[in-house]
Write a protein that holds these residues in place. Sequence first.
Motif, PDB file in Angstrom:
ATOM      1  N   LYS A  99      32.313  36.620  45.883  1.00  8.78           N
ATOM      2  CA  LYS A  99      32.003  38.145  45.450  1.00  8.78           C
ATOM      3  C   LYS A  99      32.758  39.129  46.265  1.00  8.78           C
ATOM      4  O   LYS A  99      33.375  40.135  45.804  1.00  8.78           O
ATOM      5  CB  LYS A  99      30.422  38.420  45.418  1.00  8.78           C
ATOM      6  CG  LYS A  99      29.990  39.883  45.344  1.00  8.78           C
ATOM      7  CD  LYS A  99      28.574  40.309  45.273  1.00  8.78           C
ATOM      8  CE  LYS A  99      28.035  40.159  46.623  1.00  8.78           C
ATOM      9  NZ  LYS A  99      28.500  41.359  47.762  1.00  8.78           N
ATOM     10  N   PRO A 100      32.824  38.958  47.510  1.00  7.30           N
ATOM     11  CA  PRO A 100      33.801  40.139  48.249  1.00  7.30           C
ATOM     12  C   PRO A 100      35.112  40.284  47.812  1.00  7.30           C
ATOM     13  O   PRO A 100      35.834  41.178  47.879  1.00  7.30           O
ATOM     14  CB  PRO A 100      33.882  39.427  49.800  1.00  7.30           C
ATOM     15  CG  PRO A 100      32.500  38.791  49.868  1.00  7.30           C
ATOM     16  CD  PRO A 100      32.464  38.257  48.582  1.00  7.30           C
ATOM     17  N   ILE A 101      35.820  39.159  47.178  1.00 10.86           N
ATOM     18  CA  ILE A 101      37.168  39.084  46.645  1.00 10.86           C
ATOM     19  C   ILE A 101      37.387  39.967  45.508  1.00 10.86           C
ATOM     20  O   ILE A 101      37.969  40.885  45.367  1.00 10.86           O
ATOM     21  CB  ILE A 101      37.888  37.550  46.559  1.00 10.86           C
ATOM     22  CG1 ILE A 101      37.775  36.874  47.764  1.00 10.86           C
ATOM     23  CG2 ILE A 101      39.001  37.796  45.903  1.00 10.86           C
ATOM     24  CD1 ILE A 101      38.339  35.733  47.710  1.00 10.86           C
ATOM     25  N   PHE A 102      36.420  39.658  44.514  1.00 10.57           N
ATOM     26  CA  PHE A 102      36.285  40.124  43.308  1.00 10.57           C
ATOM     27  C   PHE A 102      35.881  41.725  43.661  1.00 10.57           C
ATOM     28  O   PHE A 102      36.491  42.615  42.858  1.00 10.57           O
ATOM     29  CB  PHE A 102      35.334  39.504  42.267  1.00 10.57           C
ATOM     30  CG  PHE A 102      36.025  38.543  41.748  1.00 10.57           C
ATOM     31  CD1 PHE A 102      36.817  38.664  40.557  1.00 10.57           C
ATOM     32  CD2 PHE A 102      35.472  37.136  41.960  1.00 10.57           C
ATOM     33  CE1 PHE A 102      37.275  37.620  39.925  1.00 10.57           C
ATOM     34  CE2 PHE A 102      36.163  36.054  41.322  1.00 10.57           C
ATOM     35  CZ  PHE A 102      37.135  36.333  40.396  1.00 10.57           C
ATOM     36  N   THR A 103      34.906  42.021  44.435  1.00 15.86           N
ATOM     37  CA  THR A 103      34.638  43.457  44.738  1.00 15.86           C
ATOM     38  C   THR A 103      35.668  44.302  44.948  1.00 15.86           C
ATOM     39  O   THR A 103      35.956  45.151  44.816  1.00 15.86           O
ATOM     40  CB  THR A 103      33.292  43.560  45.635  1.00 15.86           C
ATOM     41  OG1 THR A 103      32.319  42.612  45.270  1.00 15.86           O
ATOM     42  CG2 THR A 103      32.938  45.040  46.017  1.00 15.86           C
ATOM     43  N   ALA A 104      36.573  43.632  46.099  1.00 13.43           N
ATOM     44  CA  ALA A 104      37.687  44.237  46.758  1.00 13.43           C
ATOM     45  C   ALA A 104      38.890  44.453  45.650  1.00 13.43           C
ATOM     46  O   ALA A 104      39.329  45.620  45.313  1.00 13.43           O
ATOM     47  CB  ALA A 104      38.174  43.826  47.793  1.00 13.43           C
ATOM     48  N   GLU A 105      39.066  43.676  44.547  1.00 11.83           N
ATOM     49  CA  GLU A 105      39.880  43.743  43.785  1.00 11.83           C
ATOM     50  C   GLU A 105      39.461  44.500  42.855  1.00 11.83           C
ATOM     51  O   GLU A 105      40.285  45.327  42.065  1.00 11.83           O
ATOM     52  CB  GLU A 105      39.917  42.168  43.175  1.00 11.83           C
ATOM     53  CG  GLU A 105      41.326  42.147  41.978  1.00 11.83           C
ATOM     54  CD  GLU A 105      40.567  42.659  40.538  1.00 11.83           C
ATOM     55  OE1 GLU A 105      41.266  43.460  39.943  1.00 11.83           O
ATOM     56  OE2 GLU A 105      39.388  42.521  40.530  1.00 11.83           O
ATOM     57  N   ALA A 106      38.157  44.608  42.255  1.00  6.49           N
ATOM     58  CA  ALA A 106      37.658  45.909  41.294  1.00  6.49           C
ATOM     59  C   ALA A 106      37.817  47.243  41.765  1.00  6.49           C
ATOM     60  O   ALA A 106      38.253  48.033  40.920  1.00  6.49           O
ATOM     61  CB  ALA A 106      36.385  45.595  41.207  1.00  6.49           C
ATOM     62  N   GLN A 107      37.661  47.415  43.194  1.00  9.96           N
ATOM     63  CA  GLN A 107      38.042  48.800  43.632  1.00  9.96           C
ATOM     64  C   GLN A 107      39.442  49.257  43.594  1.00  9.96           C
ATOM     65  O   GLN A 107      39.606  50.293  43.014  1.00  9.96           O
ATOM     66  CB  GLN A 107      37.655  48.721  45.067  1.00  9.96           C
ATOM     67  CG  GLN A 107      36.248  48.413  45.409  1.00  9.96           C
ATOM     68  CD  GLN A 107      35.260  49.531  44.635  1.00  9.96           C
ATOM     69  OE1 GLN A 107      35.267  50.833  44.720  1.00  9.96           O
ATOM     70  NE2 GLN A 107      34.098  48.954  44.135  1.00  9.96           N
ATOM     71  N   ILE A 108      40.510  48.196  44.024  1.00  8.19           N
ATOM     72  CA  ILE A 108      41.658  48.366  43.606  1.00  8.19           C
ATOM     73  C   ILE A 108      42.272  48.702  42.506  1.00  8.19           C
ATOM     74  O   ILE A 108      42.808  49.802  42.082  1.00  8.19           O
ATOM     75  CB  ILE A 108      42.655  47.224  44.367  1.00  8.19           C
ATOM     76  CG1 ILE A 108      42.318  47.160  45.892  1.00  8.19           C
ATOM     77  CG2 ILE A 108      44.130  47.591  44.246  1.00  8.19           C
ATOM     78  CD1 ILE A 108      42.959  46.223  46.504  1.00  8.19           C
ATOM     79  N   GLN A 109      41.822  47.764  41.422  1.00 11.90           N
ATOM     80  CA  GLN A 109      42.087  48.038  40.205  1.00 11.90           C
ATOM     81  C   GLN A 109      41.590  49.062  39.159  1.00 11.90           C
ATOM     82  O   GLN A 109      42.177  49.871  38.745  1.00 11.90           O
ATOM     83  CB  GLN A 109      41.434  46.492  39.148  1.00 11.90           C
ATOM     84  CG  GLN A 109      41.906  46.739  37.743  1.00 11.90           C
ATOM     85  CD  GLN A 109      41.186  45.790  36.991  1.00 11.90           C
ATOM     86  OE1 GLN A 109      39.997  45.386  37.276  1.00 11.90           O
ATOM     87  NE2 GLN A 109      41.972  44.834  36.114  1.00 11.90           N
ATOM     88  N   GLY A 110      40.215  49.531  39.680  1.00 10.76           N
ATOM     89  CA  GLY A 110      39.782  50.719  39.064  1.00 10.76           C
ATOM     90  C   GLY A 110      40.303  52.063  39.519  1.00 10.76           C
ATOM     91  O   GLY A 110      40.598  52.819  38.820  1.00 10.76           O
TER      92      GLY A 110
END
Length: 217
Positions: free
Chosen positions: A79-90
């Motif tokens: 989850k931490p990886i996808f959460t960080a990626e989602a913030q950057i992408q968004g």
Amino acid sequence: PKHLVTASPRGTPPLPVTMAPQLRILVALLLSAAASGFLQSSTRAATMGSRAFAPSPLAMAAEPKPLIKGMSAGMGLIKPIFTAEAQIQGLALGAIGGVGTDDVRAEIDEAVSSNKVLIYTYALSPFSTEALSLLDSVGYEYTKIELGLEWFALGPNGSQKRRVLGSMVENGATSLPKIFIGGTPLGGAAGYSALAESIESGELEGLLKKSGAKLAR
């Protein structure tokens, strides 16, 4: 109609070539997480199996798949990886498309308040597909909103909605599906594993009735 399908109003950008190595890494992490989640799910199932209880009629009608449930539970490990990626992408795509979190939060709040049962999905996600199958088996009306094909193919609007949806659930997970019943996210991540567990425990039927959801015709 049984359910309504809507898509992101923004265009979907092509998948960058530079993301290929990242996807390979994510696939490897997903496989590892799936194996771990399956073992955890099997252990819980074995523990539950040692208790004497009668499954509800709803649980008998809708049968969650142990492998998908285990994979969904295993997603929590990365989850931490996808959460960080989602913030950057968004943030990046939102800036390019001029889409802010306040705008998409208003759209989500409107959709959640207007539908007794609401599910946000990806078109290519096995977790979304299986969650929809379970909801169909349960037999209540629901509304489906499709953000896009998958997380890596989202446009500005979908990327920002993914971020906001993550902020609305207990554990902050940005994965889909996201399920809301009676205006409230279902379980910790509001995903497939939460839906499966609520069916197996018999909790889902009570939540659906309490929300005023109608039986599908």
